[in-house]
Design a protein around this motif. Structure first.
Motif, PDB file in Angstrom:
ATOM      1  N   VAL A  32       0.825  -1.213   0.000  1.00  0.00           N
ATOM      2  CA  VAL A  32       0.000   0.000   0.000  1.00  0.00           C
ATOM      3  C   VAL A  32       0.858   1.261   0.000  1.00  0.00           C
ATOM      4  CG1 VAL A  32      -0.366   0.252   2.499  1.00  0.00           C
ATOM      5  CG2 VAL A  32      -2.149   0.969   0.881  1.00  0.00           C
ATOM      6  N   ASP A  33       2.027   1.248   0.635  1.00  0.00           N
ATOM      7  CA  ASP A  33       2.871   2.446   0.640  1.00  0.00           C
ATOM      8  C   ASP A  33       3.376   2.758  -0.765  1.00  0.00           C
ATOM      9  OD1 ASP A  33       2.632   2.975   3.384  1.00  0.00           O
ATOM     10  OD2 ASP A  33       4.277   1.612   3.869  1.00  0.00           O
ATOM     11  N   MET A  36       0.454   4.052  -2.850  1.00  0.00           N
ATOM     12  CA  MET A  36       0.073   5.435  -2.553  1.00  0.00           C
ATOM     13  C   MET A  36       1.132   6.431  -3.029  1.00  0.00           C
ATOM     14  SD  MET A  36      -2.975   5.117  -1.572  1.00  0.00           S
ATOM     15  CE  MET A  36      -3.248   6.878  -1.309  1.00  0.00           C
ATOM     16  N   ASP A  37       2.381   5.995  -3.173  1.00  0.00           N
ATOM     17  CA  ASP A  37       3.415   6.864  -3.744  1.00  0.00           C
ATOM     18  C   ASP A  37       3.087   7.241  -5.188  1.00  0.00           C
ATOM     19  OD1 ASP A  37       4.968   6.952  -1.451  1.00  0.00           O
ATOM     20  OD2 ASP A  37       6.375   5.406  -2.135  1.00  0.00           O
ATOM     21  N   TRP A  39       0.113   8.096  -6.255  1.00  0.00           N
ATOM     22  CA  TRP A  39      -0.991   9.050  -6.266  1.00  0.00           C
ATOM     23  C   TRP A  39      -0.510  10.471  -6.008  1.00  0.00           C
ATOM     24  CZ3 TRP A  39      -6.105   8.168  -7.396  1.00  0.00           C
ATOM     25  CH2 TRP A  39      -6.471   6.824  -7.553  1.00  0.00           C
ATOM     26  N   ALA A  58      -6.861  10.887  -0.603  1.00  0.00           N
ATOM     27  CA  ALA A  58      -5.858   9.845  -0.364  1.00  0.00           C
ATOM     28  C   ALA A  58      -6.219   8.938   0.811  1.00  0.00           C
ATOM     29  CB  ALA A  58      -4.483  10.476  -0.146  1.00  0.00           C
ATOM     30  N   GLU A  59      -6.808   9.486   1.863  1.00  0.00           N
ATOM     31  CA  GLU A  59      -7.146   8.658   3.026  1.00  0.00           C
ATOM     32  C   GLU A  59      -8.171   7.583   2.669  1.00  0.00           C
ATOM     33  OE1 GLU A  59      -8.093  10.681   6.689  1.00  0.00           O
ATOM     34  OE2 GLU A  59      -6.645  12.271   6.235  1.00  0.00           O
ATOM     35  N   ARG A  62      -6.451   4.998   0.359  1.00  0.00           N
ATOM     36  CA  ARG A  62      -5.556   4.128   1.134  1.00  0.00           C
ATOM     37  C   ARG A  62      -6.361   3.106   1.924  1.00  0.00           C
ATOM     38  NH1 ARG A  62      -0.641   3.412   3.663  1.00  0.00           N
ATOM     39  NH2 ARG A  62       0.400   5.192   2.739  1.00  0.00           N
ATOM     40  N   GLU A  66      -5.982  -0.885   1.618  1.00  0.00           N
ATOM     41  CA  GLU A  66      -5.579  -1.662   2.802  1.00  0.00           C
ATOM     42  C   GLU A  66      -6.582  -2.781   3.052  1.00  0.00           C
ATOM     43  OE1 GLU A  66      -5.190   1.402   5.793  1.00  0.00           O
ATOM     44  OE2 GLU A  66      -3.020   1.561   5.440  1.00  0.00           O
TER      45      GLU A  66
END
Length: 150
Positions: A32-33, A36-37, A39, A58-59, A62, A66
């Protein structure tokens, strides 16, 4: 350089194609990290998964990934990419081949997705991912099928 560092470097200094490759690699690893990089750091980014609601920010994005990764990585492989690109934006329409493991063995499904990228101060970043249910078998090339409006 670690794989994660290479992916991060490609999303920061690369092209929209590099970001797309990093996005699908992160899906396949359940990272997930790294995902998200890919986006943009903007409040209005959005994501729509097949049959799901529109996720804004983003929240929310994510949290959805997740939750999805809680069931394992997503084996999605992009194919048949169609692109519309300009100096500051790129739109990629892809056919995603999804592999799902079932009690009977692996099964495949297809999803149609549109990924939108903007050139930001951080480099190219995804601003939208919209996926629609496809079919259980690989469809023929859209250019071969008759065009119908609804």
């Amino acid at each position: 350089m670690s794989t994660k560092a290479k992916l991060r470097a490609s999303t920061i200094g690369g092209t929209a194609d590099d970001v797309e490759a990093a996005f699908y690699e992160a899906l396949q690893r359940g990272d997930v990290d790294a995902l998200m990089d890919c986006w943009a750091d903007e409040e209005e980014v959005f994501c729509v998964h097949p049959g799901g609601p529109r996720l804004v920010g983003a929240e929310a994005i994510r949290a959805a990934f997740e939750h999805m990764f809680g069931n394992g990585a997503i084996q999605a492989t992009p194919a048949r990419v169609r692109k519309v690109e300009s100096l500051a934006s790129a739109v990629h329409n892809v056919l995603e081949r999804i592999e799902v493991l079932t009690a009977e063995g692996p099964r495949h499904a297809f999803v149609l997705a549109t990924n939108v990228y903007h050139r930001t101060a951080q480099g190219w970043r995804m601003v939208a991912h919209h996926a629609s249910p496809g079919s259980a078998h690989e469809p023929g090339d859209a250019s071969e099928a008759p065009q119908t409006l609804h």
